[in-house]
Structure formats: structure tokens, C-alpha cells
Design a protein around this motif. Structure first.
Motif, mmCIF file in Angstrom:
data_model
loop_
_atom_site.group_PDB
_atom_site.id
_atom_site.type_symbol
_atom_site.label_atom_id
_atom_site.label_comp_id
_atom_site.label_asym_id
_atom_site.label_seq_id
_atom_site.Cartn_x
_atom_site.Cartn_y
_atom_site.Cartn_z
ATOM 1 N N ASN A 113 -39.977 -83.978 7.620
ATOM 2 C CA ASN A 113 -41.476 -83.911 7.919
ATOM 3 C C ASN A 113 -42.258 -83.813 6.808
ATOM 4 O O ASN A 113 -43.300 -84.439 6.532
ATOM 5 N N GLY A 114 -41.644 -83.073 5.845
ATOM 6 C CA GLY A 114 -42.460 -82.951 4.463
ATOM 7 C C GLY A 114 -42.647 -84.249 3.753
ATOM 8 O O GLY A 114 -43.345 -84.701 3.336
ATOM 9 N N VAL A 115 -41.590 -84.876 3.706
ATOM 10 C CA VAL A 115 -41.326 -86.167 2.752
ATOM 11 C C VAL A 115 -42.249 -87.056 3.632
ATOM 12 O O VAL A 115 -42.936 -88.101 2.972
ATOM 13 N N ALA A 116 -42.121 -87.178 5.002
ATOM 14 C CA ALA A 116 -42.997 -88.187 5.658
ATOM 15 C C ALA A 116 -44.397 -87.967 5.550
ATOM 16 O O ALA A 116 -45.133 -88.804 5.271
ATOM 17 N N ILE A 117 -44.955 -86.686 5.451
ATOM 18 C CA ILE A 117 -46.346 -86.569 5.172
ATOM 19 C C ILE A 117 -46.629 -86.741 3.754
ATOM 20 O O ILE A 117 -47.756 -87.462 3.510
ATOM 21 N N SER A 118 -45.875 -86.505 2.685
ATOM 22 C CA SER A 118 -45.924 -86.767 1.211
ATOM 23 C C SER A 118 -46.190 -88.299 0.958
ATOM 24 O O SER A 118 -46.491 -88.636 -0.024
ATOM 25 N N ALA A 119 -45.828 -89.004 1.817
ATOM 26 C CA ALA A 119 -45.807 -90.552 1.826
ATOM 27 C C ALA A 119 -47.069 -90.984 2.515
ATOM 28 O O ALA A 119 -47.376 -92.237 2.275
ATOM 29 N N GLN A 120 -47.719 -90.354 2.970
ATOM 30 C CA GLN A 120 -49.239 -90.581 3.497
ATOM 31 C C GLN A 120 -50.259 -90.221 2.754
ATOM 32 O O GLN A 120 -50.608 -89.394 2.153
ATOM 33 N N ARG A 121 -51.134 -91.350 2.417
ATOM 34 C CA ARG A 121 -51.855 -91.244 1.545
ATOM 35 C C ARG A 121 -53.095 -90.151 1.717
ATOM 36 O O ARG A 121 -53.475 -89.339 0.829
ATOM 37 N N ASP A 122 -53.361 -89.936 2.842
ATOM 38 C CA ASP A 122 -54.524 -88.656 3.247
ATOM 39 C C ASP A 122 -53.825 -87.281 2.822
ATOM 40 O O ASP A 122 -54.492 -86.290 3.057
ATOM 41 N N GLY A 123 -52.484 -87.330 2.907
ATOM 42 C CA GLY A 123 -51.807 -85.859 2.709
ATOM 43 C C GLY A 123 -52.203 -85.034 3.848
ATOM 44 O O GLY A 123 -51.915 -85.591 4.972
ATOM 45 N N ILE A 124 -52.285 -83.802 3.798
ATOM 46 C CA ILE A 124 -52.335 -83.026 4.578
ATOM 47 C C ILE A 124 -53.898 -83.083 5.487
ATOM 48 O O ILE A 124 -54.615 -82.845 4.752
ATOM 49 N N LEU A 125 -53.880 -83.135 6.467
ATOM 50 C CA LEU A 125 -55.356 -83.123 7.310
ATOM 51 C C LEU A 125 -55.499 -81.941 8.107
ATOM 52 O O LEU A 125 -54.633 -81.334 8.426
ATOM 53 N N PRO A 126 -56.727 -81.611 8.483
ATOM 54 C CA PRO A 126 -57.020 -80.282 8.833
ATOM 55 C C PRO A 126 -57.024 -80.384 10.409
ATOM 56 O O PRO A 126 -57.868 -80.302 11.135
#
Length: 251
Positions: A113-126
Motif C-alpha cells: 500500500n505504501g509503495v502504491a501511494i508513493s507512485a501516485q503524483r498527488d501523494g497522501i490525500l486528506p
């Protein structure tokens, strides 16, 4: 079989070894480990810049207090161990330890899950309460390949700044803490944030972002909720869980 070091090291070092070994086993228990390829490091109390890190090649679920390897700031072993140290692993950790006196423990994972989100340009969303805690103290570091280049260290440190959480783009997650308990709880929150975001985005429905003003006030709210103990609040229960499911870390 590893010979116990309990009577060969200081009481402070032994307690740190026990807590760090527990952190490794908890990372495995929660499914964040990547076979033998990530690391948790902790600085040993005292004037020497000595650290503990995993014996490279040992599964996280196997690590014990006595099997942890003592190294210096350059990643060189300063005590006998049949196991090597992963040079790529301590490149990241040594940079953080050297720059941040408060970062006594550094935890790095390659969770899916961490790597998946780290590959998304927006990063962590609120998108969640967990996300507000992360967003209140988060940095990002762009991927530069497997971490072997000493020249990357200043950029990594600058991107971490004084934050607790660092997202390594296309790579994984990193947290820092005053001790293994704090670093672990931060990683638990970081990982939960990423898992929730993966699931929320997969739902293919309109998402409700959290008001930025709430994020701004979350640090103070977290202190109230944990009574200032933070990781120490959950740590005794986590150790009891380990004692039931995977004892032996304190050997």
C-alpha cells in the motif's frame, strides 16, 4: 542459535535491543516486511555514534535482541556478527540519524500500500483521520535509484526536514521517532493512511476531502488523545500480542 548478549551489554542497550527486535517482529506480524530487504535502525544510548540494525538475511519474524548487529555511522560492524549489513539500507538511515538528534529510531518499509501511494503524483490525500496526522508532518523525496549514492543524503535530509513522516517516491515509507515504539506507531498510522486511500480510490465514488484547517490543528489534538505518550501508549499491548503470537524476541 544466537548466544545471548544480555550480560555483555549495558542495561540501556539491552532494553533498546529488546524493543527494536520487537519492532522488527511486529512489522512482520502486520505484513509490512519485504522478506529481508528493509530496515529499522536505532541509536544506542551513549557518546559513541553506534546503532543497531537487522542482520542481513534474517527474516524479520526471526530477529532477536541478541542477533541485532551493532554498527557505526558508516555502516561498519563494531561487534562480532556472522551476518552482514545491507549497505543500501544504512545509507538512508545514517543520513537521518546524522542530521536529526531526535530521530533515535528510523523505520523504513516497502509495504504494498505504501509503495502504491508513493507512485501516485498527488501523494497522501486528506481522506481520513489517519491522513490528517500524516499530513501534519510529511515530506516527500523523489526516487534516485537504489540508495547507494552518498550524494543523495543531503537531498533526503532536506526533504525530511523536521517531519515525522517521509514518503520515498516510487519506493516506500519512512518514519522517525525517539524510540522504536514511537517510530512503529507512526508507521502504523502511515500504512493505515495508504491502505485507506487505496481502498477509497478503488471505490470509484466522489470523495470528501478533509478541511485543511482540521489538519492544521491535528498535532495538538494527537497529544491530548495519547496523553503525550504517543507510541508508549500502545507499546505494552503490542508486546503482549507478540508474547502470545511470536515470543522469543527478547532473547
Amino acid at each position: 542459535m544466537t548466544i545471548s548478549l544480555k550480560d555483555q551489554v549495558s542495561e540501556a542497550e539491552w532494553q533498546l535491543r529488546v524493543d527494536l527486535a520487537a519492532a522488527y517482529r511486529l512489522v512482520a506480524m502486520f505484513g509490512w516486511d519485504d522478506l529481508v530487504f528493509t530496515h529499522i535502525s536505532a541509536r544506542i544510548p551513549g557518546p559513541e555514534h553506534h546503532f543497531l540494525i537487522n542482520p542481513y538475511g534474517m527474516m524479520f519474524e526471526e530477529i532477536t535482541a541478541s542477533s541485532l548487529v551493532k554498527i557505526d555511522l558508516n555502516g561498519n560492524k563494531v561487534s562480532d556478527s556472522p551476518y552482514p549489513v545491507n549497505p543500501a539500507g544504512f545509507t538512508i538511515h545514517s543520513a537521518v540519524h546524522q542530521a536529526r538528534e531526535d530521530a533515535q529510531c528510523v523505520m523504513h518499509t516497502h509495504s504494498l500500500n505504501g509503495v502504491a501511494i508513493s507512485a501516485q503524483r498527488d501523494g497522501i490525500l486528506p481522506l481520513s483521520q489517519q491522513a490528517t496526522l500524516v499530513l501534519a508532518s510529511l515530506g516527500y523525496h523523489d526516487y534516485e535509484g537504489i540508495a547507494l549514492n552518498e550524494e543523495e543524503k543531503p537531498r533526503l535530509v532536506a526533504n525530511l526536514a523536521d517531519n515525522t513522516f517521509l514518503m520515498l517516491r516510487n519506493h516506500g515509507l519512512l518514519t522517525v521517532g525517539a524510540n522504536p515504539a514511537d517510530a512503529f506507531l507512526s508507521m502504523y498510522i502511515f500504512e493505515a493512511t495508504c491502505m485507506i486511500q487505496v481502498k477509497a480510490l478503488a471505490g470509484n465514488r466522489e470523495l470528501i476531502p478533509i478541511d485543511p484547517a482540521i489538519v492544521d490543528g491535528v498535532k495538538e489534538a494527537a497529544k491530548i488523545v495519547t496523553g503525550g505518550l504517543f507510541g508508549g501508549l500502545a507499546w505494552p499491548g503490542l508486546l503482549r500480542k507478540l508474547d502470545r503470537q511470536n515470543p522469543g524476541y527478547a532473547e
